[in-house]
Design an enzyme around this catalytic site. Structure first.
Site, mmCIF file in Angstrom:
data_model
loop_
_atom_site.group_PDB
_atom_site.id
_atom_site.type_symbol
_atom_site.label_atom_id
_atom_site.label_comp_id
_atom_site.label_asym_id
_atom_site.label_seq_id
_atom_site.Cartn_x
_atom_site.Cartn_y
_atom_site.Cartn_z
ATOM 1 N N ASP A 28 -12.528 -1.288 3.779
ATOM 2 C CA ASP A 28 -13.343 -0.093 4.041
ATOM 3 C C ASP A 28 -14.833 -0.352 3.826
ATOM 4 O O ASP A 28 -15.651 0.535 4.052
ATOM 5 C CB ASP A 28 -12.942 1.049 3.087
ATOM 6 C CG ASP A 28 -11.561 1.595 3.376
ATOM 7 O OD1 ASP A 28 -11.121 1.522 4.542
ATOM 8 O OD2 ASP A 28 -10.918 2.095 2.437
ATOM 9 N N ASP B 108 -3.151 4.604 -2.319
ATOM 10 C CA ASP B 108 -4.232 5.104 -1.468
ATOM 11 C C ASP B 108 -4.708 6.488 -1.932
ATOM 12 O O ASP B 108 -3.889 7.381 -2.197
ATOM 13 C CB ASP B 108 -3.689 5.200 -0.033
ATOM 14 C CG ASP B 108 -4.752 5.490 0.990
ATOM 15 O OD1 ASP B 108 -5.651 4.670 1.169
ATOM 16 O OD2 ASP B 108 -4.671 6.568 1.636
ATOM 17 N N GLU C 246 -6.556 3.884 -5.841
ATOM 18 C CA GLU C 246 -7.866 4.034 -5.206
ATOM 19 C C GLU C 246 -8.367 5.427 -5.587
ATOM 20 O O GLU C 246 -7.757 6.429 -5.241
ATOM 21 C CB GLU C 246 -7.743 3.915 -3.685
ATOM 22 C CG GLU C 246 -9.099 3.902 -3.017
ATOM 23 C CD GLU C 246 -9.068 4.333 -1.558
ATOM 24 O OE1 GLU C 246 -10.018 4.017 -0.844
ATOM 25 O OE2 GLU C 246 -8.106 5.001 -1.133
ATOM 26 N N ASP D 299 0.851 -1.180 0.000
ATOM 27 C CA ASP D 299 0.000 0.000 0.000
ATOM 28 C C ASP D 299 0.890 1.233 0.000
ATOM 29 O O ASP D 299 1.822 1.319 0.791
ATOM 30 C CB ASP D 299 -0.870 -0.009 1.270
ATOM 31 C CG ASP D 299 -2.301 0.356 0.992
ATOM 32 O OD1 ASP D 299 -2.522 1.448 0.461
ATOM 33 O OD2 ASP D 299 -3.194 -0.447 1.314
HETATM 34 C C1 NOJ Z 1 -8.377 4.862 2.010
HETATM 35 C C2 NOJ Z 1 -8.069 3.686 2.850
HETATM 36 O O1 NOJ Z 1 -8.518 2.536 2.215
HETATM 37 C C3 NOJ Z 1 -8.737 3.935 4.189
HETATM 38 O O2 NOJ Z 1 -8.718 2.800 5.000
HETATM 39 C C4 NOJ Z 1 -8.062 5.107 4.827
HETATM 40 O O3 NOJ Z 1 -8.740 5.457 6.015
HETATM 41 C C5 NOJ Z 1 -8.043 6.320 3.917
HETATM 42 N N1 NOJ Z 1 -7.732 5.998 2.565
HETATM 43 C C6 NOJ Z 1 -7.026 7.328 4.373
HETATM 44 O O4 NOJ Z 1 -5.740 6.869 4.118
#
Ligand code: NOJ
Length: 551
Positions: free
Chosen positions: A330, A202, A256, A99
């Site tokens: 998430d 991310d 993401e 990540d």
């Molecule tokens: C996306 C991540 O998947 C999540 O878990 C995180 O809280 C936020 N980005 C901030 O990094």
């Protein structure tokens, strides 16, 4: 080295390390725990792992707040453990993607500490500091962040504020500063030189911000979004990373991308533009909420799912590659979601798996999904650890309107639903650990666990095993065109994939009762290669039945 297309034949398993397997019995998953389960992953058949962050971190946001990109968080283990894990993965033909969290760091990162301690230090310009309004009494503008509330935190003893789109412990980096970009490239190079095979990037579409930093028209959620999502220099920054680092290794990247339109996505993943390999879009996980806000729940309709699948399958055809997923750390669990029902856990889980595995793109499986783990069924906010849920709970308690709108949903949609410890067996703490875990185990672990799944020939695990085996290297799934069929049925999702005169036909029923599908017979010629109800060959689909024909 040139980038190859290995990712097109990848099936990627996401590990959320603190919840996967605890080797030293401190209630917290670790790298040695992961190593002990690599044979299990091999047996499942996946050929790549995405590991959520394992870097040093104060863990305010479970590692998405990094204080040292070159160090492993002590509860996960050491760099030696990491090196061993990577080589053990590679030995088994499993690649590793890490990540990359570089929209923000932790406020405990030495850059940020120096930026605060000395506003004249070069690190001050690593972050986004702005003067507050009204002599520092009010934040610089009215933007609101992803976890609710203002995006600004006042620096004590100063009239300045710093920007944080997530918690205040996650200050945003200033990507306008070339030195910041150089740091990011160094971090990427360090891990690529170690042999990692890619990055999941991310919230990558947040890295470039409009530089006016003005207030925006007030909105219910994410005020200022137009200034910090898909900012003006996003593509330029990504091309720089690609040119100077990514293109030198045979690796993949998956971004993401919150709120990415198809138009924006095409720019991000068009191989000619050299930015990212693929992105995660969230259109399908937003089919059961309003305006992309998960707290505002909406009734799920199959036709809406069909619509977004159609959009991305057609949209990226010939100009980019899709990622495919139904769960991650998430999202709440898919069992009982997307029109399924926990009473039909096995049938529904297999059906959803089939639906997304036969689409074009790279499938991801989130830990526990392969055994049909369910939501945690939290009874109170006190059982939840996630900072996002607690922030939202505080907001709901302090604002009557939001409180009413979010009533009952915080527990139901909390990210901790997906973060409960992996259920390995029926022993105390589900075989995850011998000590009390950091987050409570879902009570159904006695019946839903890996040991049981491995023993049951008809389990969700064995179904995934078949799916994975079937799809790796399958040219129709990889290259075939996508066509919806029998769209007049409200709760049926059926499609064909066609390549060089051969075709796969996929039927997924969301009906909770037997349903005759007129017009199905003509597609049922050829070989039935997969189904979640042994022996049913009629045109009446059983509850949540799925079938795949090859002809
Ligand atoms: C996306 C991540 O998947 C999540 O878990 C995180 O809280 C936020 N980005 C901030 O990094």
């Amino acid at each position: 080295m040139k980038n190859t297309d290995w990712y097109k034949d990848a099936v990627i398993y996401q590990i959320y390390p603190r919840s996967f397997c605890d080797s030293n019995n401190d209630g917290f998953g670790d790298i040695k725990g992961i190593i002990s389960k690599l044979d299990y992953l091999k047996e499942l058949g996946v050929n790549c792992v995405w590991l959520s962050p394992i870097y040093d971190s104060p863990q305010q946001d479970n590692g998405y707040d990094i204080s040292d990109y070159y160090k492993i968080y002590h509860r996960f283990g050491t760099m030696d453990d990491f090196d061993l894990m990577l080589s053990e993965m590679h030995k088994r033909g499993i690649r590793l993607i890490m990540d990359l969290v570089v929209n923000h760091t932790s406020d405990q990162h030495h850059w940020f500490k120096k930026a605060i301690a000395d506003p004249k230090s070069k690190y001050h310009d690593y972050y986004i500091f702005k003067e507050g309004r009204k002599n520092g009494k009010k934040p610089p503008n009215n933007w609101t962040g992803f976890f609710g509330g203002t995006t600004w935190e006042k620096v004590s003893g100063s009239s300045e504020y710093y920007l944080h789109l997530f918690t205040k412990g996650q200050p945003d980096l200033n990507w306008e500063n070339p030195e910041v970009r150089k740091e990011v490239k160094d971090i990427m190079t360090f891990w690529f030189e170690k042999g990692v095979d890619g990055f999941r990037c991310d919230v990558i579409t947040l890295i470039s911000k409009k530089q006016d930093f003005k207030s925006r028209f007030p909105t219910l959620a994410l005020c200022g979004k137009d200034a910090f999502v898909n900012g003006p220099r996003l593509h330029e920054f990504l091309q720089e990373l690609n040119r100077e680092v990514i293109s030198k290794y045979d690796v993949m990247t998956v971004g993401e991308t919150v709120f990415s339109s198809l138009k924006e996505a095409k720019k991000l993943v068009d191989p000619k533009r050299k930015e990212l390999t693929m992105i995660f879009n969230f259109d399908h996980t937003d089919t059961d909420n309003h305006m992309g806000v998960k707290y505002l729940k909406k009734k799920f309709k199959v036709k809406n799912l069909r619509k977004v699948v159609r959009k991305w399958q057609y949209g990226l055809r010939g100009c980019g590659w899709n990622s495919l997923f139904i769960e991650n750390h998430d999202q709440r669990r898919s069992v009982g979601r997307f029109g399924t029902n926990e009473n039909y856990r096995k049938e529904g889980a297999k059906m959803l798996a089939t639906l997304y595995f036969f689409l074009q793109g790279t499938p991801f499986i989130y830990e526990g999904q392969e055994i049909g783990m369910t939501n945690a069924h939290f009874k109170s906010i006190d059982e939840i650890m996630d900072i996002e849920s607690h922030n939202m709970d505080n907001i709901a308690k302090s604002n009557r309107l939001l409180g009413m709108l979010m009533k009952d949903t915080i527990l139901e949609v909390s990210r901790d639903n997906a973060r409960t410890p992996m259920q390995w067996d029926d022993s105390e703490y589900a075989g995850f650990s011998k000590a009390k875990p950091w987050l409570r185990i879902t009570p159904n672990y006695k019946t839903i666990n890996v040991k049981e799944s491995l023993a049951d020939a008809d389990s969700i695990f064995h179904y995934y095993q078949k799916l994975i085996k079937f799809r790796i290297g399958n040219e129709i799934i990889k290259n075939g065109t996508y066509h919806e069929i029998l769209t007049n049925y409200k709760k049926l999702f059926a499609y064909q994939r066609i390549y060089k005169g051969k075709e796969l036909v996929v039927f997924c029923s969301f009906y909770q009762e037997d349903k005759r599908i007129k017009g199905m017979k003509k597609y049922m010629t050829g070989k039935l290669i997969l189904s979640n109800y042994e022996g049913n060959t009629s045109d009446i689909l059983k509850p949540y039945e799925c079938r795949v024909y090859y002809r």
